[in-house]
Design a protein around this motif. Structure first.
Motif, PDB file in Angstrom:
ATOM      1  N   ARG A  60       1.675   0.440 -11.227  1.00 54.52           N
ATOM      2  CA  ARG A  60       0.485   0.644 -10.345  1.00 54.52           C
ATOM      3  C   ARG A  60      -0.315  -0.525 -10.353  1.00 54.52           C
ATOM      4  NH1 ARG A  60      -1.885   6.463  -8.819  1.00 54.52           N
ATOM      5  NH2 ARG A  60      -0.038   6.501  -7.885  1.00 54.52           N
ATOM      6  N   ASP A  61      -0.794  -0.830 -11.572  1.00 53.51           N
ATOM      7  CA  ASP A  61      -1.718  -1.871 -11.696  1.00 53.51           C
ATOM      8  C   ASP A  61      -1.137  -3.026 -10.982  1.00 53.51           C
ATOM      9  OD1 ASP A  61      -3.414  -0.326 -13.312  1.00 53.51           O
ATOM     10  OD2 ASP A  61      -2.698  -1.008 -15.249  1.00 53.51           O
TER      11      ASP A  61
ATOM     12  N   GLN B  49      -9.673   2.580 -13.300  1.00 57.22           N
ATOM     13  CA  GLN B  49      -9.745   1.066 -13.074  1.00 57.22           C
ATOM     14  C   GLN B  49     -11.258   0.672 -13.570  1.00 57.22           C
ATOM     15  OE1 GLN B  49      -7.475  -1.061 -12.850  1.00 57.22           O
ATOM     16  NE2 GLN B  49      -5.868  -0.338 -12.057  1.00 57.22           N
TER      17      GLN B  49
ATOM     18  N   TYR C  92       1.987   2.083  -3.390  1.00 60.97           N
ATOM     19  CA  TYR C  92       0.901   2.403  -4.489  1.00 60.97           C
ATOM     20  C   TYR C  92       1.047   3.806  -4.832  1.00 60.97           C
ATOM     21  CZ  TYR C  92      -3.518   3.120  -6.467  1.00 60.97           C
ATOM     22  OH  TYR C  92      -4.604   3.568  -7.435  1.00 60.97           O
TER      23      TYR C  92
ATOM     24  N   THR D 278      -1.668  -2.841  -7.492  1.00 57.87           N
ATOM     25  CA  THR D 278      -3.182  -2.950  -7.087  1.00 57.87           C
ATOM     26  C   THR D 278      -3.116  -4.593  -6.801  1.00 57.87           C
ATOM     27  OG1 THR D 278      -3.730  -0.963  -8.169  1.00 57.87           O
ATOM     28  CG2 THR D 278      -5.327  -2.473  -7.715  1.00 57.87           C
TER      29      THR D 278
ATOM     30  N   GLN E  62       0.774  -1.229  -0.051  1.00 53.57           N
ATOM     31  CA  GLN E  62       0.030  -0.072   0.110  1.00 53.57           C
ATOM     32  C   GLN E  62       0.739   1.307   0.032  1.00 53.57           C
ATOM     33  OE1 GLN E  62      -3.115  -0.036   2.982  1.00 53.57           O
ATOM     34  NE2 GLN E  62      -4.508  -0.534   1.361  1.00 53.57           N
TER      35      GLN E  62
ATOM     36  N   MET F  74     -10.024   4.184  -7.240  1.00 52.20           N
ATOM     37  CA  MET F  74      -9.916   3.213  -8.446  1.00 52.20           C
ATOM     38  C   MET F  74     -10.543   4.106  -9.713  1.00 52.20           C
ATOM     39  SD  MET F  74      -8.477   0.680  -7.664  1.00 52.20           S
ATOM     40  CE  MET F  74      -7.520   1.595  -6.748  1.00 52.20           C
TER      41      MET F  74
END
Length: 282
Positions: free
Chosen positions: A29-30, A152, A21, A33, A18, A147
Protein backbone atom coordinates in the motif's frame (compact mmCIF):
# COMPACT_ATOMS: atom_id res chain seq x y z
CA UNK A 1 2.06 11.07 -29.63
CA UNK A 2 1.23 14.74 -29.06
CA UNK A 3 2.02 16.40 -25.74
CA UNK A 4 -1.70 17.01 -25.15
CA UNK A 5 -2.37 13.26 -24.93
CA UNK A 6 0.15 12.45 -22.20
CA UNK A 7 -1.95 13.90 -19.35
CA UNK A 8 -4.87 11.66 -20.33
CA UNK A 9 -2.64 8.58 -20.20
CA UNK A 10 -1.13 9.44 -16.82
CA UNK A 11 -4.62 10.26 -15.51
CA UNK A 12 -5.87 6.81 -16.52
CA UNK A 13 -2.87 5.21 -14.81
CA UNK A 14 -3.59 7.34 -11.73
CA UNK A 15 -7.19 6.09 -11.61
CA UNK A 16 -5.98 2.50 -11.89
CA UNK A 17 -3.53 3.05 -9.02
CA UNK A 18 -6.28 4.58 -6.88
CA UNK A 19 -8.51 1.59 -7.51
CA UNK A 20 -5.64 -0.66 -6.41
CA UNK A 21 -5.13 1.25 -3.14
CA UNK A 22 -7.92 -0.37 -1.05
CA UNK A 23 -6.92 -3.80 -2.39
CA UNK A 24 -3.45 -3.59 -0.80
CA UNK A 25 -1.96 -3.20 2.66
CA UNK A 26 1.40 -2.85 4.38
CA UNK A 27 4.43 -2.12 2.23
CA UNK A 28 2.46 -2.74 -0.96
CA UNK A 29 0.00 0.00 0.00
CA UNK A 30 2.89 2.38 0.70
CA UNK A 31 4.20 1.75 -2.81
CA UNK A 32 0.74 2.35 -4.28
CA UNK A 33 0.50 5.59 -2.30
CA UNK A 34 3.78 6.78 -3.80
CA UNK A 35 2.56 5.79 -7.27
CA UNK A 36 -0.75 7.61 -6.84
CA UNK A 37 0.97 10.83 -5.78
CA UNK A 38 3.57 10.61 -8.55
CA UNK A 39 0.97 10.04 -11.26
CA UNK A 40 -1.22 12.83 -9.90
CA UNK A 41 1.65 15.34 -10.01
CA UNK A 42 2.75 14.10 -13.44
CA UNK A 43 -0.78 14.55 -14.81
CA UNK A 44 -0.95 18.10 -13.47
CA UNK A 45 2.46 19.15 -14.79
CA UNK A 46 2.05 17.50 -18.19
CA UNK A 47 -1.30 19.22 -18.63
CA UNK A 48 0.12 22.56 -17.48
CA UNK A 49 2.92 22.24 -20.04
CA UNK A 50 0.53 21.31 -22.85
CA UNK A 51 -1.86 24.18 -22.12
CA UNK A 52 0.45 27.03 -21.06
CA UNK A 53 3.98 25.90 -21.83
CA UNK A 54 7.04 24.58 -20.05
CA UNK A 55 7.66 27.84 -18.19
CA UNK A 56 4.23 27.69 -16.59
CA UNK A 57 4.60 24.03 -15.61
CA UNK A 58 7.98 24.75 -14.02
CA UNK A 59 6.63 27.82 -12.26
CA UNK A 60 3.59 25.95 -10.96
CA UNK A 61 5.86 23.22 -9.60
CA UNK A 62 8.15 25.77 -7.95
CA UNK A 63 5.31 27.74 -6.35
CA UNK A 64 3.13 24.90 -5.15
CA UNK A 65 5.76 22.30 -4.25
CA UNK A 66 8.04 24.97 -2.81
CA UNK A 67 5.41 26.59 -0.60
CA UNK A 68 3.84 23.24 0.24
CA UNK A 69 7.15 21.76 1.32
CA UNK A 70 8.08 24.88 3.29
CA UNK A 71 4.71 24.94 5.07
CA UNK A 72 5.04 21.24 5.93
CA UNK A 73 8.56 21.64 7.32
CA UNK A 74 7.52 24.63 9.43
CA UNK A 75 4.39 22.76 10.45
CA UNK A 76 6.14 19.62 11.65
CA UNK A 77 8.74 21.68 13.51
CA UNK A 78 6.47 24.24 15.16
CA UNK A 79 2.85 23.15 14.79
CA UNK A 80 2.08 26.26 12.70
CA UNK A 81 -0.04 26.68 10.59
CA UNK A 82 -1.72 23.24 10.70
CA UNK A 83 -1.28 22.07 14.28
CA UNK A 84 0.99 19.55 15.97
CA UNK A 85 1.66 16.51 13.74
CA UNK A 86 4.43 14.28 12.43
CA UNK A 87 5.07 11.80 9.61
CA UNK A 88 5.77 8.09 9.95
CA UNK A 89 9.48 7.46 9.44
CA UNK A 90 10.51 6.33 5.99
CA UNK A 91 7.22 4.95 4.70
CA UNK A 92 6.84 7.51 1.90
CA UNK A 93 10.47 7.61 0.81
CA UNK A 94 13.26 10.14 1.37
CA UNK A 95 12.64 13.00 3.76
CA UNK A 96 13.87 16.54 4.28
CA UNK A 97 13.51 18.09 7.73
CA UNK A 98 11.10 15.33 8.72
CA UNK A 99 8.84 15.77 5.66
CA UNK A 100 8.73 13.13 2.90
CA UNK A 101 9.76 14.68 -0.43
CA UNK A 102 6.62 13.12 -1.88
CA UNK A 103 4.38 15.49 0.12
CA UNK A 104 5.12 18.67 -1.91
CA UNK A 105 4.22 16.68 -5.05
CA UNK A 106 0.91 15.76 -3.44
CA UNK A 107 0.15 19.48 -3.14
CA UNK A 108 0.91 19.88 -6.87
CA UNK A 109 -1.33 17.06 -8.01
CA UNK A 110 -4.15 17.94 -5.65
CA UNK A 111 -4.28 21.70 -6.15
CA UNK A 112 -4.00 21.80 -9.94
CA UNK A 113 -7.43 20.43 -10.97
CA UNK A 114 -9.13 22.52 -8.29
CA UNK A 115 -7.33 25.62 -9.57
CA UNK A 116 -8.39 24.88 -13.16
CA UNK A 117 -12.02 24.44 -12.13
CA UNK A 118 -12.04 27.62 -10.03
CA UNK A 119 -10.62 29.55 -12.97
CA UNK A 120 -13.47 28.32 -15.14
CA UNK A 121 -16.16 29.00 -12.55
CA UNK A 122 -15.16 32.45 -11.24
CA UNK A 123 -14.43 35.73 -12.99
CA UNK A 124 -12.55 37.72 -10.35
CA UNK A 125 -9.16 36.77 -8.96
CA UNK A 126 -10.44 37.10 -5.41
CA UNK A 127 -13.25 34.64 -6.02
CA UNK A 128 -10.87 32.23 -7.74
CA UNK A 129 -8.47 32.36 -4.78
CA UNK A 130 -11.27 31.76 -2.28
CA UNK A 131 -12.81 28.89 -4.24
CA UNK A 132 -9.45 27.20 -4.88
CA UNK A 133 -8.54 27.43 -1.20
CA UNK A 134 -11.95 26.12 -0.13
CA UNK A 135 -11.64 23.27 -2.63
CA UNK A 136 -8.19 22.41 -1.26
CA UNK A 137 -9.69 22.11 2.22
CA UNK A 138 -12.42 19.90 0.76
CA UNK A 139 -9.78 17.65 -0.79
CA UNK A 140 -7.99 17.41 2.54
CA UNK A 141 -11.22 16.25 4.17
CA UNK A 142 -10.64 13.08 2.14
CA UNK A 143 -6.85 13.01 2.31
CA UNK A 144 -6.13 13.57 5.98
CA UNK A 145 -8.49 10.98 7.49
CA UNK A 146 -7.33 8.40 4.94
CA UNK A 147 -3.64 8.93 5.64
CA UNK A 148 -4.15 9.10 9.41
CA UNK A 149 -6.08 5.84 9.26
CA UNK A 150 -3.21 4.29 7.30
CA UNK A 151 -0.66 5.58 9.82
CA UNK A 152 1.22 7.82 7.37
CA UNK A 153 1.10 10.71 9.83
CA UNK A 154 -0.27 11.33 13.30
CA UNK A 155 -1.71 14.36 15.08
CA UNK A 156 -0.61 15.45 18.54
CA UNK A 157 -2.77 18.54 18.96
CA UNK A 158 -5.15 18.91 21.89
CA UNK A 159 -7.39 21.24 19.90
CA UNK A 160 -10.81 19.91 18.83
CA UNK A 161 -11.67 18.68 15.38
CA UNK A 162 -14.83 18.08 13.41
CA UNK A 163 -17.45 15.71 14.85
CA UNK A 164 -16.33 12.20 14.00
CA UNK A 165 -12.82 13.38 13.07
CA UNK A 166 -11.65 14.50 16.48
CA UNK A 167 -8.02 13.45 15.94
CA UNK A 168 -7.54 16.14 13.29
CA UNK A 169 -7.66 19.66 14.80
CA UNK A 170 -9.65 22.47 13.23
CA UNK A 171 -6.39 24.42 12.78
CA UNK A 172 -5.44 21.96 10.05
CA UNK A 173 -8.24 23.21 7.81
CA UNK A 174 -7.47 26.85 8.55
CA UNK A 175 -3.84 26.19 7.66
CA UNK A 176 -4.80 24.45 4.44
CA UNK A 177 -7.01 27.35 3.42
CA UNK A 178 -4.30 29.93 4.13
CA UNK A 179 -1.49 28.04 2.39
CA UNK A 180 -3.64 27.24 -0.65
CA UNK A 181 -4.75 30.88 -0.88
CA UNK A 182 -1.14 32.09 -0.97
CA UNK A 183 -0.25 29.46 -3.58
CA UNK A 184 -3.21 30.43 -5.77
CA UNK A 185 -2.41 34.13 -5.56
CA UNK A 186 1.08 33.47 -6.91
CA UNK A 187 -0.19 31.01 -9.52
CA UNK A 188 -2.67 33.58 -10.86
CA UNK A 189 0.22 36.03 -11.27
CA UNK A 190 2.12 33.34 -13.17
CA UNK A 191 -0.89 32.67 -15.40
CA UNK A 192 -0.95 36.29 -16.47
CA UNK A 193 2.58 35.86 -17.78
CA UNK A 194 1.83 32.47 -19.37
CA UNK A 195 -1.52 32.68 -21.20
CA UNK A 196 -3.31 29.60 -22.47
CA UNK A 197 -2.06 28.23 -25.78
CA UNK A 198 -4.99 25.83 -26.08
CA UNK A 199 -8.28 25.47 -24.23
CA UNK A 200 -8.37 21.85 -23.06
CA UNK A 201 -9.67 21.50 -19.49
CA UNK A 202 -11.12 18.00 -19.89
CA UNK A 203 -8.37 16.08 -18.07
CA UNK A 204 -8.12 18.21 -14.89
CA UNK A 205 -11.90 18.48 -14.68
CA UNK A 206 -12.20 14.69 -15.00
CA UNK A 207 -9.52 14.31 -12.32
CA UNK A 208 -11.42 16.68 -10.03
CA UNK A 209 -14.74 14.87 -10.47
CA UNK A 210 -13.15 11.44 -10.02
CA UNK A 211 -11.39 12.65 -6.86
CA UNK A 212 -14.69 13.92 -5.51
CA UNK A 213 -16.93 10.98 -6.32
CA UNK A 214 -14.32 8.21 -6.33
CA UNK A 215 -12.88 9.23 -2.95
CA UNK A 216 -16.34 9.39 -1.37
CA UNK A 217 -17.15 5.94 -2.71
CA UNK A 218 -13.82 4.48 -1.58
CA UNK A 219 -14.07 5.97 1.91
CA UNK A 220 -17.65 4.80 2.40
CA UNK A 221 -17.52 1.37 0.77
CA UNK A 222 -13.93 0.12 0.93
CA UNK A 223 -11.89 1.98 3.58
CA UNK A 224 -14.37 2.04 6.44
CA UNK A 225 -14.34 5.85 6.66
CA UNK A 226 -17.97 6.92 6.22
CA UNK A 227 -17.57 10.16 8.16
CA UNK A 228 -14.78 11.50 5.95
CA UNK A 229 -16.73 10.29 2.91
CA UNK A 230 -19.53 12.65 3.88
CA UNK A 231 -17.29 15.56 4.83
CA UNK A 232 -15.24 15.24 1.66
CA UNK A 233 -18.32 14.92 -0.52
CA UNK A 234 -19.60 18.19 0.91
CA UNK A 235 -16.24 19.97 1.13
CA UNK A 236 -14.88 19.25 -2.33
CA UNK A 237 -18.42 19.54 -3.62
CA UNK A 238 -18.15 23.33 -3.33
CA UNK A 239 -16.09 23.11 -6.51
CA UNK A 240 -17.28 19.84 -8.04
CA UNK A 241 -21.02 20.50 -7.92
CA UNK A 242 -20.91 23.92 -9.65
CA UNK A 243 -18.53 22.38 -12.18
CA UNK A 244 -21.03 19.63 -12.91
CA UNK A 245 -23.84 22.17 -13.28
CA UNK A 246 -21.81 24.22 -15.77
CA UNK A 247 -20.86 21.10 -17.73
CA UNK A 248 -24.50 20.01 -17.98
CA UNK A 249 -25.57 23.47 -19.13
CA UNK A 250 -22.74 23.62 -21.68
CA UNK A 251 -23.73 20.19 -23.01
CA UNK A 252 -27.34 21.28 -23.35
CA UNK A 253 -26.30 24.46 -25.15
CA UNK A 254 -24.03 22.53 -27.51
CA UNK A 255 -26.79 20.02 -28.24
CA UNK A 256 -29.53 22.60 -28.64
CA UNK A 257 -29.07 23.21 -32.31
CA UNK A 258 -26.71 26.17 -32.13
CA UNK A 259 -25.08 26.75 -35.47
CA UNK A 260 -21.40 25.72 -35.40
CA UNK A 261 -19.06 28.70 -35.16
CA UNK A 262 -21.74 31.04 -33.83
CA UNK A 263 -23.22 32.05 -30.51
CA UNK A 264 -21.96 30.83 -27.16
CA UNK A 265 -20.05 27.88 -28.56
CA UNK A 266 -17.59 30.23 -30.21
CA UNK A 267 -17.33 33.09 -27.76
CA UNK A 268 -17.45 31.34 -24.42
CA UNK A 269 -18.03 27.59 -24.10
CA UNK A 270 -20.37 27.82 -21.11
CA UNK A 271 -17.80 28.65 -18.41
CA UNK A 272 -18.59 31.88 -16.51
CA UNK A 273 -15.00 32.54 -15.48
CA UNK A 274 -13.58 32.20 -18.98
CA UNK A 275 -13.35 35.35 -21.12
CA UNK A 276 -14.53 35.23 -24.72
CA UNK A 277 -12.05 33.58 -27.05
CA UNK A 278 -10.68 35.41 -30.02
CA UNK A 279 -10.20 33.66 -33.29
CA UNK A 280 -6.51 33.78 -34.20
CA UNK A 281 -6.34 31.41 -37.14
CA UNK A 282 -8.18 30.68 -40.38
Amino acid sequence: MTAARWPALTALAWVAAQIAYPLTDGAARDRVTVLVVGLSAATALLHARAVRGLGYAAGFLLIVAGLGGLAEMIGTASGFPFGCYGYADGRLGPELAGVPLLIPLAWVGGLYPIRVAAGLLCRSSGAQIALTAAGAVGWDLFLDPQMVDDGQWRWCSALPGLPGLSDIPYTNYLGWFAVAAVMTTLVIGLERRCPERIFAPAVPIAVLLWTWFGSALAHAAFLGLPVSALYGLIGLGVVAVPMLVVLVRAARTAGGGTRPGAGPDRGNPGFPGRPPMRRTGP
